[in-house]
Design a protein around this motif. Sequence first.
Motif, PDB file in Angstrom:
ATOM      1  N   ARG A 252       0.945  -0.877   0.000  1.00 35.87           N
ATOM      2  CA  ARG A 252      -0.088  -0.058  -0.028  1.00 35.87           C
ATOM      3  C   ARG A 252       0.822   1.085  -0.011  1.00 35.87           C
ATOM      4  O   ARG A 252       1.624   1.488   1.253  1.00 35.87           O
ATOM      5  CB  ARG A 252      -0.979  -0.048   1.424  1.00 35.87           C
ATOM      6  N   THR A 253       0.673   2.118  -0.863  1.00 37.52           N
ATOM      7  CA  THR A 253       2.261   3.381  -1.248  1.00 37.52           C
ATOM      8  C   THR A 253       1.480   4.106  -0.930  1.00 37.52           C
ATOM      9  O   THR A 253      -0.087   4.735  -1.255  1.00 37.52           O
ATOM     10  CB  THR A 253       1.678   2.903  -2.332  1.00 37.52           C
ATOM     11  N   ILE A 254       2.388   5.225   0.009  1.00 42.03           N
ATOM     12  CA  ILE A 254       1.714   6.967  -0.062  1.00 42.03           C
ATOM     13  C   ILE A 254       2.727   7.399  -0.775  1.00 42.03           C
ATOM     14  O   ILE A 254       4.036   7.358  -0.533  1.00 42.03           O
ATOM     15  CB  ILE A 254       1.710   7.504   1.262  1.00 42.03           C
ATOM     16  N   ALA A 255       2.504   8.171  -1.146  1.00 38.10           N
ATOM     17  CA  ALA A 255       3.227   8.468  -2.297  1.00 38.10           C
ATOM     18  C   ALA A 255       3.128  10.591  -2.216  1.00 38.10           C
ATOM     19  O   ALA A 255       2.262  11.085  -2.920  1.00 38.10           O
ATOM     20  CB  ALA A 255       3.233   8.411  -3.874  1.00 38.10           C
ATOM     21  N   VAL A 256       4.111  10.931  -2.051  1.00 32.45           N
ATOM     22  CA  VAL A 256       4.473  12.390  -1.415  1.00 32.45           C
ATOM     23  C   VAL A 256       5.329  13.360  -2.580  1.00 32.45           C
ATOM     24  O   VAL A 256       6.474  12.824  -3.253  1.00 32.45           O
ATOM     25  CB  VAL A 256       5.286  13.018  -0.717  1.00 32.45           C
ATOM     26  N   ALA A 257       4.135  14.176  -3.648  1.00 36.09           N
ATOM     27  CA  ALA A 257       4.341  15.457  -4.327  1.00 36.09           C
ATOM     28  C   ALA A 257       4.705  16.434  -4.054  1.00 36.09           C
ATOM     29  O   ALA A 257       4.084  16.678  -3.112  1.00 36.09           O
ATOM     30  CB  ALA A 257       3.209  14.439  -6.037  1.00 36.09           C
TER      31      ALA A 257
ATOM     32  N   VAL B  26      -3.969   9.710   8.676  1.00 36.90           N
ATOM     33  CA  VAL B  26      -5.086   9.003   8.821  1.00 36.90           C
ATOM     34  C   VAL B  26      -6.080   8.159   7.129  1.00 36.90           C
ATOM     35  O   VAL B  26      -6.331   7.347   7.266  1.00 36.90           O
ATOM     36  CB  VAL B  26      -6.233   9.998   8.739  1.00 36.90           C
ATOM     37  N   ALA B  27      -5.521   9.121   6.129  1.00 34.50           N
ATOM     38  CA  ALA B  27      -6.357   8.467   5.121  1.00 34.50           C
ATOM     39  C   ALA B  27      -5.915   6.925   4.974  1.00 34.50           C
ATOM     40  O   ALA B  27      -6.310   6.552   4.451  1.00 34.50           O
ATOM     41  CB  ALA B  27      -6.169   9.352   4.255  1.00 34.50           C
ATOM     42  N   ALA B  28      -4.723   6.038   4.985  1.00 35.12           N
ATOM     43  CA  ALA B  28      -3.780   5.488   5.029  1.00 35.12           C
ATOM     44  C   ALA B  28      -4.445   4.762   5.958  1.00 35.12           C
ATOM     45  O   ALA B  28      -4.351   3.379   6.302  1.00 35.12           O
ATOM     46  CB  ALA B  28      -2.542   4.977   5.037  1.00 35.12           C
ATOM     47  N   GLY B  29      -5.978   5.120   7.446  1.00 40.24           N
ATOM     48  CA  GLY B  29      -6.260   3.946   8.181  1.00 40.24           C
ATOM     49  C   GLY B  29      -5.082   4.040   9.474  1.00 40.24           C
ATOM     50  O   GLY B  29      -5.408   3.613  10.781  1.00 40.24           O
ATOM     51  N   VAL B  30      -3.719   4.664   9.740  1.00 38.61           N
ATOM     52  CA  VAL B  30      -3.668   4.367  11.330  1.00 38.61           C
ATOM     53  C   VAL B  30      -3.918   5.739  11.602  1.00 38.61           C
ATOM     54  O   VAL B  30      -4.215   6.697  10.854  1.00 38.61           O
ATOM     55  CB  VAL B  30      -2.223   5.677  10.097  1.00 38.61           C
ATOM     56  N   PRO B  31      -3.800   5.783  13.199  1.00 39.95           N
ATOM     57  CA  PRO B  31      -5.177   6.741  14.071  1.00 39.95           C
ATOM     58  C   PRO B  31      -4.330   7.637  14.068  1.00 39.95           C
ATOM     59  O   PRO B  31      -3.538   7.919  14.249  1.00 39.95           O
ATOM     60  CB  PRO B  31      -4.585   5.490  15.441  1.00 39.95           C
ATOM     61  N   ALA B  32      -5.534   9.218  14.685  1.00 39.69           N
ATOM     62  CA  ALA B  32      -4.574  10.483  14.041  1.00 39.69           C
ATOM     63  C   ALA B  32      -4.081  10.186  14.831  1.00 39.69           C
ATOM     64  O   ALA B  32      -3.015  11.290  15.486  1.00 39.69           O
ATOM     65  CB  ALA B  32      -6.147  11.627  13.581  1.00 39.69           C
ATOM     66  N   ASP B  33      -4.335  10.472  16.811  1.00 39.75           N
ATOM     67  CA  ASP B  33      -3.729  10.689  17.960  1.00 39.75           C
ATOM     68  C   ASP B  33      -1.922  10.475  17.863  1.00 39.75           C
ATOM     69  O   ASP B  33      -1.682  11.162  18.369  1.00 39.75           O
ATOM     70  CB  ASP B  33      -4.871  10.017  18.868  1.00 39.75           C
ATOM     71  N   ALA B  34      -2.090   9.098  17.318  1.00 47.85           N
ATOM     72  CA  ALA B  34      -0.720   8.060  17.714  1.00 47.85           C
ATOM     73  C   ALA B  34      -0.094   8.459  17.372  1.00 47.85           C
ATOM     74  O   ALA B  34       1.259   9.051  16.861  1.00 47.85           O
ATOM     75  CB  ALA B  34      -1.112   6.989  17.531  1.00 47.85           C
TER      76      ALA B  34
ATOM     77  N   PRO C  88      -8.237   2.770  -7.209  1.00 46.58           N
ATOM     78  CA  PRO C  88      -9.717   3.103  -7.228  1.00 46.58           C
ATOM     79  C   PRO C  88     -10.342   3.365  -5.772  1.00 46.58           C
ATOM     80  O   PRO C  88      -9.368   1.803  -4.934  1.00 46.58           O
ATOM     81  CB  PRO C  88      -9.935   2.562  -7.912  1.00 46.58           C
ATOM     82  N   GLY C  89     -10.772   4.380  -4.956  1.00 45.38           N
ATOM     83  CA  GLY C  89     -10.708   3.290  -3.529  1.00 45.38           C
ATOM     84  C   GLY C  89     -10.142   4.765  -3.049  1.00 45.38           C
ATOM     85  O   GLY C  89      -9.962   5.245  -1.107  1.00 45.38           O
ATOM     86  N   GLY C  90      -8.791   5.423  -3.464  1.00 45.16           N
ATOM     87  CA  GLY C  90      -7.988   5.421  -2.844  1.00 45.16           C
ATOM     88  C   GLY C  90      -7.890   7.424  -2.705  1.00 45.16           C
ATOM     89  O   GLY C  90      -8.678   8.037  -2.965  1.00 45.16           O
TER      90      GLY C  90
END
Length: 470
Positions: free
Chosen positions: A111-116, A304-312, A213-215
């Motif tokens: 699952r990729t997070i790409a930073v542009a 957060v968009a990738a499902g990681v808890p925001a506070d943590a 799709p769904g991203g």
Amino acid sequence: MTPAIPPAMERPHFIGIGGAGMSGIAKILTRRGARVAGSDAKDSETAAALRAIGATVHIGHATGHLAPDATAVVVSSAIRQDNPELTEAHARGIPVVHRSEALAALMEGLRTIAVAGTHGKTTTTSMLAVGLTALGLAPSYAIGGDLDSPGSNAESGEGDLFVAEADESDRSFHRYRPEVAIVLNVELDHHATYASLDEIHASFETFADRIVPGGTLVVNADQDGARTLTARLAGREGPAIVTYGEAPDADVRVTALEPDGLTSRVTVSLDGRDGGGRREIAFRVSVPGRHYAYNAVAALAAGVAAGVPADALATALGTYTGARRRLTLQGEARGVRIIDSYAHHPTEMAADLEAIRGGADGGRLLVVFQPHLFSRTRELGAEMGQALALADACVVLDIYPAREDPIPGVTSQVIVDAARAHGADVTPEPHKDAVPDVVAGIAGPGDLVLTMGAGDVTELGPKILARLSG
């Protein structure tokens, strides 16, 4: 989980293996078990770090460096067509793979997070890599700069997330298929590739269209170019769009940003997409400057968009203390601190100068600036000079050519003239070896000296420190 190595990448040869982008891919492949080899123009700490994990690194470029059983030759856009190893690869029918294709292959199954974005990619990618690692998620990552030591620009983690810089300079970010993408800003740069800002926007649109799709696309709500991109994408099928910034309509809204020396504290209001409802989170950013705080907010929104808890994740992002060449303290001598900056575009330059001035403690801010690329200097030299006027004094070196041939009539004098027109105290210095003496002659206790640029100006920091100590 350790993804399988693509067959073409089992015995790759990297031309320019010591480069920031190339070395990261080489490191990940080596960690995954590939037999990696490559060459670079000169030896370096990065080359040594690659050798230490099992890669073969040759110094200089020669046909004999290309192994008989090489499965692919990996190149970047900076490699010239007459490079002897590239010529040999073509003669032997060895597949030639662009760096971005190799990186895209490493992302397969993850699952990729790409930073542009035109600015801030390395910092934001680094923040995500550090934050996700601190949470025990073991991400893989490929960054365009080292975190804390040579070779720390990449890792092959056991988790299912892959965080990567997505480079727009040669449109290579069109090869990626991220689940989450960040667009930090959109400005005209890379003039050898793009003829207009409209071409840049079209390129970023193509990048956004590549999101699976769904991203989700995370995009700056405050920067003009990013807002234009959001407007161009509005009303079409595609990824969910999450905006961040101080704008009243931002989904992840910055409600407070308090500088504190070389750190800052930022408060954001989340839109509830993480299931926690609309609420505020405050966290510390352990690097200076408004732009770095914004990078942290972008990283938070993407995580957060990738499902990681925001506070943590917000707390974990505070463990990031910087990447090499991103406002890195190189040392102090005779009461003078030397800080290194990779900034080379006027927007980056101004942001770093403003951030550092906040930590100057009453001393002067002195800059040693090395322009990067003839094409960039031709188009943006006047703006570079204007940015340098934010310093108390500056030394301007000759242009670092990198991959470009000289352009007749284009020199660093255009920057010098523009800086002087804005009231700057400028010393042009064509001889890099003379800079330590020049700086020693003007720097005093309490001053900050910023070495700035994307070329080899970074090598001057230790030399200035030695001269001040002598």
